[in-house]
Design an enzyme around this catalytic site. Structure first.
Site, PDB file in Angstrom:
ATOM      1  N   THR A  67     -14.088  -2.851  -7.591  1.00 44.61           N
ATOM      2  CA  THR A  67     -15.320  -2.691  -8.374  1.00 44.61           C
ATOM      3  C   THR A  67     -15.053  -1.673  -9.474  1.00 44.61           C
ATOM      4  O   THR A  67     -14.740  -0.522  -9.182  1.00 44.61           O
ATOM      5  CB  THR A  67     -16.458  -2.192  -7.458  1.00 44.61           C
ATOM      6  OG1 THR A  67     -16.572  -3.113  -6.387  1.00 44.61           O
ATOM      7  CG2 THR A  67     -17.777  -2.085  -8.203  1.00 44.61           C
ATOM      8  N   ASP A 113       0.857  -1.190   0.000  1.00 41.04           N
ATOM      9  CA  ASP A 113       0.000   0.000   0.000  1.00 41.04           C
ATOM     10  C   ASP A 113       0.888   1.234   0.000  1.00 41.04           C
ATOM     11  O   ASP A 113       1.980   1.217   0.564  1.00 41.04           O
ATOM     12  CB  ASP A 113      -0.913   0.002   1.238  1.00 41.04           C
ATOM     13  CG  ASP A 113      -2.112   0.909   1.055  1.00 41.04           C
ATOM     14  OD1 ASP A 113      -3.232   0.381   0.922  1.00 41.04           O
ATOM     15  OD2 ASP A 113      -1.935   2.152   1.038  1.00 41.04           O
ATOM     16  N   LEU A 162     -17.639  -8.668  -0.213  1.00 43.37           N
ATOM     17  CA  LEU A 162     -17.665  -8.580   1.254  1.00 43.37           C
ATOM     18  C   LEU A 162     -18.436  -7.367   1.752  1.00 43.37           C
ATOM     19  O   LEU A 162     -18.444  -6.308   1.136  1.00 43.37           O
ATOM     20  CB  LEU A 162     -16.254  -8.591   1.832  1.00 43.37           C
ATOM     21  CG  LEU A 162     -15.295  -7.437   1.585  1.00 43.37           C
ATOM     22  CD1 LEU A 162     -15.536  -6.271   2.523  1.00 43.37           C
ATOM     23  CD2 LEU A 162     -13.883  -7.924   1.758  1.00 43.37           C
ATOM     24  N   CYS A 210     -19.667   1.864  -0.918  1.00 47.47           N
ATOM     25  CA  CYS A 210     -19.986   1.035  -2.090  1.00 47.47           C
ATOM     26  C   CYS A 210     -21.302   1.378  -2.767  1.00 47.47           C
ATOM     27  O   CYS A 210     -21.299   1.872  -3.889  1.00 47.47           O
ATOM     28  CB  CYS A 210     -19.978  -0.427  -1.700  1.00 47.47           C
ATOM     29  SG  CYS A 210     -18.326  -1.034  -1.388  1.00 47.47           S
ATOM     30  N   LYS A 248      -0.592   3.189   7.214  1.00 43.90           N
ATOM     31  CA  LYS A 248      -1.384   1.959   7.153  1.00 43.90           C
ATOM     32  C   LYS A 248      -0.462   0.736   7.178  1.00 43.90           C
ATOM     33  O   LYS A 248      -0.689  -0.215   7.918  1.00 43.90           O
ATOM     34  CB  LYS A 248      -2.218   1.972   5.856  1.00 43.90           C
ATOM     35  CG  LYS A 248      -3.406   1.056   5.909  1.00 43.90           C
ATOM     36  CD  LYS A 248      -4.219   1.130   4.631  1.00 43.90           C
ATOM     37  CE  LYS A 248      -5.151   2.319   4.592  1.00 43.90           C
ATOM     38  NZ  LYS A 248      -5.841   2.461   3.292  1.00 43.90           N
ATOM     39  N   THR A 301     -12.114   2.496  -5.807  1.00 49.34           N
ATOM     40  CA  THR A 301     -12.568   3.169  -7.035  1.00 49.34           C
ATOM     41  C   THR A 301     -13.642   4.173  -6.622  1.00 49.34           C
ATOM     42  O   THR A 301     -14.829   3.942  -6.833  1.00 49.34           O
ATOM     43  CB  THR A 301     -13.156   2.151  -8.042  1.00 49.34           C
ATOM     44  OG1 THR A 301     -14.101   1.309  -7.362  1.00 49.34           O
ATOM     45  CG2 THR A 301     -12.089   1.294  -8.659  1.00 49.34           C
ATOM     46  N   GLU A 328     -15.259  -8.967  -5.499  1.00 44.78           N
ATOM     47  CA  GLU A 328     -15.377  -9.257  -4.069  1.00 44.78           C
ATOM     48  C   GLU A 328     -16.745  -8.783  -3.604  1.00 44.78           C
ATOM     49  O   GLU A 328     -17.197  -7.719  -4.005  1.00 44.78           O
ATOM     50  CB  GLU A 328     -14.271  -8.455  -3.359  1.00 44.78           C
ATOM     51  CG  GLU A 328     -14.224  -8.630  -1.885  1.00 44.78           C
ATOM     52  CD  GLU A 328     -13.989 -10.068  -1.503  1.00 44.78           C
ATOM     53  OE1 GLU A 328     -12.925 -10.581  -1.845  1.00 44.78           O
ATOM     54  OE2 GLU A 328     -14.876 -10.667  -0.867  1.00 44.78           O
TER      55      GLU A 328
HETATM   56  C1  UDX Z   1     -22.236  -3.594   0.241  1.00 47.94           C
HETATM   57  C2  UDX Z   1     -22.679  -4.960  -0.318  1.00 47.94           C
HETATM   58  O1  UDX Z   1     -23.620  -5.566   0.567  1.00 47.94           O
HETATM   59  C3  UDX Z   1     -21.473  -5.853  -0.498  1.00 47.94           C
HETATM   60  O2  UDX Z   1     -21.855  -7.102  -1.048  1.00 47.94           O
HETATM   61  C4  UDX Z   1     -20.491  -5.158  -1.411  1.00 47.94           C
HETATM   62  O3  UDX Z   1     -19.349  -5.951  -1.586  1.00 47.94           O
HETATM   63  C5  UDX Z   1     -20.124  -3.786  -0.871  1.00 47.94           C
HETATM   64  O4  UDX Z   1     -21.293  -3.019  -0.639  1.00 47.94           O
HETATM   65  P1  UDX Z   1     -21.551  -2.667   2.646  1.00 47.94           P
HETATM   66  O5  UDX Z   1     -21.401  -1.324   1.991  1.00 47.94           O
HETATM   67  O6  UDX Z   1     -20.498  -3.131   3.591  1.00 47.94           O
HETATM   68  O7  UDX Z   1     -21.683  -3.809   1.528  1.00 47.94           O
HETATM   69  O8  UDX Z   1     -22.911  -2.630   3.473  1.00 47.94           O
HETATM   70  P2  UDX Z   1     -24.368  -3.269   3.424  1.00 47.94           P
HETATM   71  O9  UDX Z   1     -24.514  -4.212   4.546  1.00 47.94           O
HETATM   72  O10 UDX Z   1     -24.708  -3.755   2.079  1.00 47.94           O
HETATM   73  O11 UDX Z   1     -25.242  -1.981   3.769  1.00 47.94           O
HETATM   74  C6  UDX Z   1     -25.244  -0.837   2.932  1.00 47.94           C
HETATM   75  C7  UDX Z   1     -26.125   0.245   3.477  1.00 47.94           C
HETATM   76  O12 UDX Z   1     -27.478  -0.117   3.360  1.00 47.94           O
HETATM   77  C8  UDX Z   1     -25.897   0.584   4.941  1.00 47.94           C
HETATM   78  O13 UDX Z   1     -25.905   1.994   5.070  1.00 47.94           O
HETATM   79  C9  UDX Z   1     -27.104  -0.036   5.630  1.00 47.94           C
HETATM   80  O14 UDX Z   1     -27.439   0.650   6.804  1.00 47.94           O
HETATM   81  C10 UDX Z   1     -28.167   0.109   4.568  1.00 47.94           C
HETATM   82  N1  UDX Z   1     -29.254  -0.884   4.684  1.00 47.94           N
HETATM   83  C11 UDX Z   1     -28.995  -2.215   4.555  1.00 47.94           C
HETATM   84  C12 UDX Z   1     -30.571  -0.462   4.868  1.00 47.94           C
HETATM   85  O15 UDX Z   1     -30.837   0.754   4.962  1.00 47.94           O
HETATM   86  N2  UDX Z   1     -31.560  -1.388   4.938  1.00 47.94           N
HETATM   87  C13 UDX Z   1     -31.333  -2.722   4.828  1.00 47.94           C
HETATM   88  O16 UDX Z   1     -32.280  -3.491   4.906  1.00 47.94           O
HETATM   89  C14 UDX Z   1     -29.999  -3.145   4.636  1.00 47.94           C
END
Ligand code: UDX
Length: 439
Positions: A121, A30, A150, A264, A35, A85, A148
């Site tokens: 992504t 990195d 995750l 994301c 970090k 990204t 990915e």
């Molecule tokens: C997301 C995707 O789920 C993951 O597969 C991808 O790789 C990266 O983007 P992440 O950003 O970590 O992951 O969070 P996620 O659990 O998907 O939640 C995203 C947002 O949606 C959060 O702000 C969460 O609070 C909100 N959310 C989620 C809702 O408002 N309602 C829900 O029912 C679920």
């Protein structure tokens, strides 16, 4: 297998340590010296449940190292690109600067037969471009795209126990030599029978953006229903439960509230729209514009609701905001709906105190003009309203009776439909939530 991982953020650092857990020897690279120093000392630079232990174990095995110098990646058979990204300033498209820089730095170390694997992504078409670049500069190198999926807060589990593996390879089939190398990388995961899709570059790139667009749409769908519930007196939580029993719909990702944020979903749906426009297929994704607006409207509605409970004016009102991270179990504040609301409240004259179990340090750095407290009690001292905007377990489990002693006015706004309306109203609180009747 010797593997390098370029980019050690939430994705790369977890991926690097997980690869060690899967039996490999890994170097993480990195450009951020702090970090790298922190990772080397076995200290996680971010809050991610389970990662600290995984990092310590992986370092102890002697098969994990970190460096700021890409030269350490020489001799690795596989090179993962795990850089960010972000959204470009002032436009919807994704900024591919870091992917480009990572790929160019790898040109110095890759050898024929090595496999470069993108995990970031990216807009559809990126992998084909990079494949061409490697083929020209270092003939014999292979390129694969292996998105990915995750989720923050579950990053370790999602990396070691993914739902599926997707390989985008040049020949779009198992016959591609890069697919065989990836099979070796993920041998332990594949042995458990985890499904695998081997496809072309464009499909692999699109799987990720399509998945995130679907999730964002699901959340905005239920939030649109919440708007209607507000207009009709219906209850969005019961509505979600009732439609969620239908297996075709499913209850997950139907939690109405303040909507999605993070590093994301928001930027990925925007980058997807931008790319569709470039490809002349923008009509196919115009619905995502609506998904985005529904999502942003929830933040505005939350501020309105806060004003309503504060007798029509926020001026001089003390407001406690519980939660700053974009979701629980994370210290990530990128496009955090909670912090967005906190700022709007402050701009409209409220005296806002924000608390969060993990994200205060990050929040203070980015938004120094907001006032922060370490505990919910401290944040809520003398408050005219309490807003629960990130559903951390600690906040879901607050005792409304004891907590009622701290505030000036027992008014709670449940921004994530995460509290027990009955328990809070029985303790004498005015309970308000998005998409639900006043309690
Ligand atoms: C997301 C995707 O789920 C993951 O597969 C991808 O790789 C990266 O983007 P992440 O950003 O970590 O992951 O969070 P996620 O659990 O998907 O939640 C995203 C947002 O949606 C959060 O702000 C969460 O609070 C909100 N959310 C989620 C809702 O408002 N309602 C829900 O029912 C679920």
């Amino acid at each position: 297998m010797r593997i390098s991982v370029i980019g050690c953020g939430y994705l790369g650092a977890v991926h690097a340590a997980s690869l060690v857990e899967l039996g490999h020897e890994v170097v993480g690279v990195d450009v951020d010296e702090r970090k790298v120093a922190s990772l080397r000392q076995g200290r996680s630079p971010f809050y991610e449940p389970g990662f600290q232990d995984l990092l310590s174990q992986s370092l102890k095995s002697g098969r994990l190292a970190f460096s700021t110098d890409v030269a350490v990646a020489a001799g690795a058979r596989v090179h993962f690109i795990c850089v960010g990204t972000p959204q470009k300033h002032g436009e919807y498209a994704a900024d591919l600067r870091f992917v480009q820089a990572a790929a160019e730095s790898l040109l110095l170390v890759v050898e024929p037969g090595d496999v470069v694997v993108g995990k970031s992504t990216v807009p559809v078409g990126t992998a084909a471009g990079l494949s061409q670049m490697f083929a020209e500069k270092v003939p014999g190198t292979l390129l694969a795209w292996n998105p990915e999926f995750l989720r923050e807060g579950f990053a370790v589990r999602d990396t070691l126990h993914p739902d599926r593996l997707v390989y985008g390879v040049e020949q779009a089939s198992e016959a591609d030599p890069a697919a065989a190398v990836l099979d070796e990388v993920y041998a332990r995961i594949l042995a458990r029978g985890v499904p695998k899709v081997v496809t072309d570059y464009a499909t692999a790139e699109m799987v990720k953006t399509a998945a995130n667009s679907f999730l964002a749409t699901k959340i905005s769908f239920i939030n649109a229903m919440a708007e209607l519930c507000e207009a009709t007196g219906a209850d969005v939580k019961q509505l979600a439960d009732a439609i969620g029993y239908d297996e075709r719909i499913g209850r997950r990702f139907l939690n109405a509230g303040l909507g999605f944020g993070g590093g994301c979903l928001p930027k990925d749906i925007r980058a997807f729209m931008a790319r569709a426009g470039e490809l002349g297929a923008d009509q196919a994704l115009t619905f995502l514009r609506e998904v985005d607006s529904i999502n942003m409207r929830r933040r505005i509605r939350m501020v309105e609701l806060a004003r309503e409970v504060c007798d029509g004016s926020l001026l001089g009102k003390r407001v406690a905001v519980l939660g700053a991270a974009f979701k629980p179990d994370s210290d990530d504040i990128r496009d955090s709906p909670a912090l967005n609301v906190a700022q709007q409240l402050q701009l409209q004259g409220a005296v806002v105190r924000v608390t969060d179990p993990a994200a205060i340090e990050n929040s203070r750095r980015e938004w120094p003009h907001l006032d922060y407290a370490t505990t919910p009690e401290e944040a809520a001292e003398g408050a005219d309203a309490v807003l629960v905007l990130t559903e951390w377990k600690q906040y879901r489990e607050l005792d409304p009776v004891a907590f009622g002693e701290v505030v000036r006015q027992k008014r709670v706004l449940d921004g994530r439909n995460a509290l027990s309306r009955t328990a809070w109203t029985e303790a004498g609180w005015t309970y308000r939530a998005l998409g639900r009747r006043a309690g």
